[in-house]
Design an enzyme around this catalytic site. Structure first.
Site, PDB file in Angstrom:
ATOM      1  N   ASP A  84       0.840  -1.212  -0.135  1.00  0.00           N
ATOM      2  CA  ASP A  84       0.012   0.058  -0.091  1.00  0.00           C
ATOM      3  C   ASP A  84       0.795   1.135  -0.079  1.00  0.00           C
ATOM      4  O   ASP A  84       0.207   2.445   0.215  1.00  0.00           O
ATOM      5  CB  ASP A  84      -0.916  -0.076   1.126  1.00  0.00           C
ATOM      6  CG  ASP A  84      -2.087  -0.967   1.276  1.00  0.00           C
ATOM      7  OD1 ASP A  84      -2.904  -0.521   0.164  1.00  0.00           O
ATOM      8  OD2 ASP A  84      -2.061  -1.766   1.902  1.00  0.00           O
TER       9      ASP A  84
ATOM     10  N   GLU B 209      -0.419   9.559   1.362  1.00  0.00           N
ATOM     11  CA  GLU B 209      -1.160  10.303   2.233  1.00  0.00           C
ATOM     12  C   GLU B 209      -1.233   9.876   3.599  1.00  0.00           C
ATOM     13  O   GLU B 209      -1.478  10.753   4.631  1.00  0.00           O
ATOM     14  CB  GLU B 209      -2.606  10.750   1.588  1.00  0.00           C
ATOM     15  CG  GLU B 209      -3.490  11.486   2.619  1.00  0.00           C
ATOM     16  CD  GLU B 209      -4.873  11.547   1.828  1.00  0.00           C
ATOM     17  OE1 GLU B 209      -5.454  10.560   1.668  1.00  0.00           O
ATOM     18  OE2 GLU B 209      -5.257  12.707   1.778  1.00  0.00           O
ATOM     19  N   ASP B 210      -1.363   8.731   3.823  1.00  0.00           N
ATOM     20  CA  ASP B 210      -1.680   7.867   5.167  1.00  0.00           C
ATOM     21  C   ASP B 210      -0.498   8.240   6.161  1.00  0.00           C
ATOM     22  O   ASP B 210      -0.498   7.901   7.157  1.00  0.00           O
ATOM     23  CB  ASP B 210      -2.263   6.599   4.888  1.00  0.00           C
ATOM     24  CG  ASP B 210      -3.449   6.501   4.167  1.00  0.00           C
ATOM     25  OD1 ASP B 210      -4.455   7.303   4.517  1.00  0.00           O
ATOM     26  OD2 ASP B 210      -3.715   5.771   3.264  1.00  0.00           O
TER      27      ASP B 210
ATOM     28  N   ARG C 151       1.338  -1.493   7.111  1.00  0.00           N
ATOM     29  CA  ARG C 151       1.792  -0.193   6.617  1.00  0.00           C
ATOM     30  C   ARG C 151       2.616   0.476   7.551  1.00  0.00           C
ATOM     31  O   ARG C 151       3.154   1.518   7.202  1.00  0.00           O
ATOM     32  CB  ARG C 151       0.362   0.517   6.295  1.00  0.00           C
ATOM     33  CG  ARG C 151      -0.623  -0.179   5.124  1.00  0.00           C
ATOM     34  CD  ARG C 151      -1.460   0.849   4.797  1.00  0.00           C
ATOM     35  NE  ARG C 151      -0.946   1.855   3.949  1.00  0.00           N
ATOM     36  CZ  ARG C 151      -1.438   2.883   3.469  1.00  0.00           C
ATOM     37  NH1 ARG C 151      -2.705   2.802   3.718  1.00  0.00           N
ATOM     38  NH2 ARG C 151      -0.738   3.981   2.877  1.00  0.00           N
TER      39      ARG C 151
ATOM     40  N   ARG D 241      -8.955   2.298  11.383  1.00  0.00           N
ATOM     41  CA  ARG D 241      -7.457   3.008  11.439  1.00  0.00           C
ATOM     42  C   ARG D 241      -7.144   3.857  12.358  1.00  0.00           C
ATOM     43  O   ARG D 241      -5.962   3.917  12.587  1.00  0.00           O
ATOM     44  CB  ARG D 241      -6.956   3.373   9.827  1.00  0.00           C
ATOM     45  CG  ARG D 241      -7.488   2.515   8.651  1.00  0.00           C
ATOM     46  CD  ARG D 241      -6.526   1.144   8.622  1.00  0.00           C
ATOM     47  NE  ARG D 241      -6.932   0.164   7.598  1.00  0.00           N
ATOM     48  CZ  ARG D 241      -6.463   0.323   6.629  1.00  0.00           C
ATOM     49  NH1 ARG D 241      -5.731   1.209   6.026  1.00  0.00           N
ATOM     50  NH2 ARG D 241      -6.859  -0.697   5.583  1.00  0.00           N
TER      51      ARG D 241
ATOM     52  N   HIS E 130     -11.773   5.670   4.911  1.00  0.00           N
ATOM     53  CA  HIS E 130     -11.189   7.040   5.439  1.00  0.00           C
ATOM     54  C   HIS E 130     -12.269   8.260   5.463  1.00  0.00           C
ATOM     55  O   HIS E 130     -13.043   8.217   4.607  1.00  0.00           O
ATOM     56  CB  HIS E 130      -9.984   7.250   4.810  1.00  0.00           C
ATOM     57  CG  HIS E 130      -8.887   6.593   4.945  1.00  0.00           C
ATOM     58  ND1 HIS E 130      -7.899   6.150   4.139  1.00  0.00           N
ATOM     59  CD2 HIS E 130      -8.303   5.994   6.023  1.00  0.00           C
ATOM     60  CE1 HIS E 130      -7.032   5.255   4.430  1.00  0.00           C
ATOM     61  NE2 HIS E 130      -7.095   5.291   5.794  1.00  0.00           N
TER      62      HIS E 130
ATOM     63  N   CYS F 261      -5.070  10.294  -1.970  1.00  0.00           N
ATOM     64  CA  CYS F 261      -4.202   9.352  -1.444  1.00  0.00           C
ATOM     65  C   CYS F 261      -3.000   9.173  -1.784  1.00  0.00           C
ATOM     66  O   CYS F 261      -1.995   8.706  -1.021  1.00  0.00           O
ATOM     67  CB  CYS F 261      -4.811   7.670  -1.362  1.00  0.00           C
ATOM     68  SG  CYS F 261      -6.455   7.526  -1.194  1.00  0.00           S
TER      69      CYS F 261
END
Ligand code: GLY
Length: 255
Positions: A60, A65-66, A85, A130, A160, A247
């Site tokens: 991923d 962005e995460d 992740r 998350r 999200h 993202c």
């Protein structure tokens, strides 16, 4: 000047995390072509696109962005909610340390940047599979002294917060009202997604334009009707990995 950090699509993308979508066959080369076109679009809209180091073993990792929340005063390095992740953040931190002082979300907090929508001095944070309350508390302690108000937000039926609501202009958000309540976003008017396109709430503002997936034309038309300059982008293959247009980049002002 806007810098856009991106990262190459991992050859392992087909093994990505999925929460609300069923796994479908995913053509990684087609996803990589979409990603390259997306980067070209960011450049065309004025961003200086810089790739983070490739991390081929992290499926991923294209969804940069995460891994961080970048504000003018600080970059907060996240602790992603999916264990698979967690190793994505180190190279983001190394890149952002050049631009901003760093803050960090620490255990037991977990937070994905996709759950964080910044509008002015308000930082909306989605409670999700998350992102937990421990992280929201940590973010509040980091940002409140800088003059930001952290606002926890409930939402449903998508990965999200920014899967269902994003800012598309000053005081204007795009959202799916079946997934998040419009009255949360104080002082903003809302454009709602076409009901036939429940996943169309994710858009990216850049350079006076709004980037939006071309596979959601009904919602794109609503944005155009609202007077916005919409730039459609192909995201059909990346969307199979539960991705949106926000993202795939981390934007920061570098004045
Ligand atoms: N596949 C995107 C994510 O689950 O984080």
């Amino acid at each position: 000047m806007i810098i856009a950090y991106t990262r190459a699509v991992s050859p392992a993308l087909a093994h990505c995390e999925l929460t609300h979508l069923a796994r479908q066959p995913l053509d990684v080369e087609a996803a990589a072509r979409e990603h390259e076109a997306y980067e070209a679009l960011l450049r065309r809209l004025g961003a200086d696109v810089r790739r983070l180091p490739a991390t081929p073993d992290l499926p991923d990792s294209v969804f940069v962005e995460d891994t961080a929340i970048v504000l003018d005063e600080v970059a907060v390095i996240t602790r992603p909610g999916a264990v698979s992740r967690r190793d994505e953040t180190a190279s983001t931190a190394a890149a952002l340390a050049v631009h901003r002082p760093l803050g960090h979300i620490e255990q037991p907090g977990t937070l994905d940047g996709g759950d964080v929508l910044v509008i002015g001095r308000r930082v909306y944070v989605g409670r999700s599979s998350r992102t937990n309350d421990a992280a929201i508390g940590q973010l509040d302690r980091l940002l409140q002294p800088l003059g930001y108000t952290v606002v926890p937000v409930e939402f449903t039926d998508c990965l999200h917060l920014k899967s269902c609501v994003t800012q598309v202009a000053e005081h204007l958000v795009l959202l799916n009202p079946a997934q998040v309540a419009a009255d949360v976003f104080a002082g903003c008017r809302a454009i709602t997604v076409d009901p036939a396109e429940p996943h169309a709430g994710n858009a990216l503002m850049l350079g006076g334009s709004v980037i939006h997936p071309e596979h959601f034309p009904g919602t794109g038309s609503r944005l155009v009707a609202a007077g916005l300059k919409v730039v459609p982008v192909a995201m059909g293959e990346l969307a199979k990995a539960e991705a949106g247009v926000t993202c795939c980049s981390l934007l920061l002002r570098n004045d």
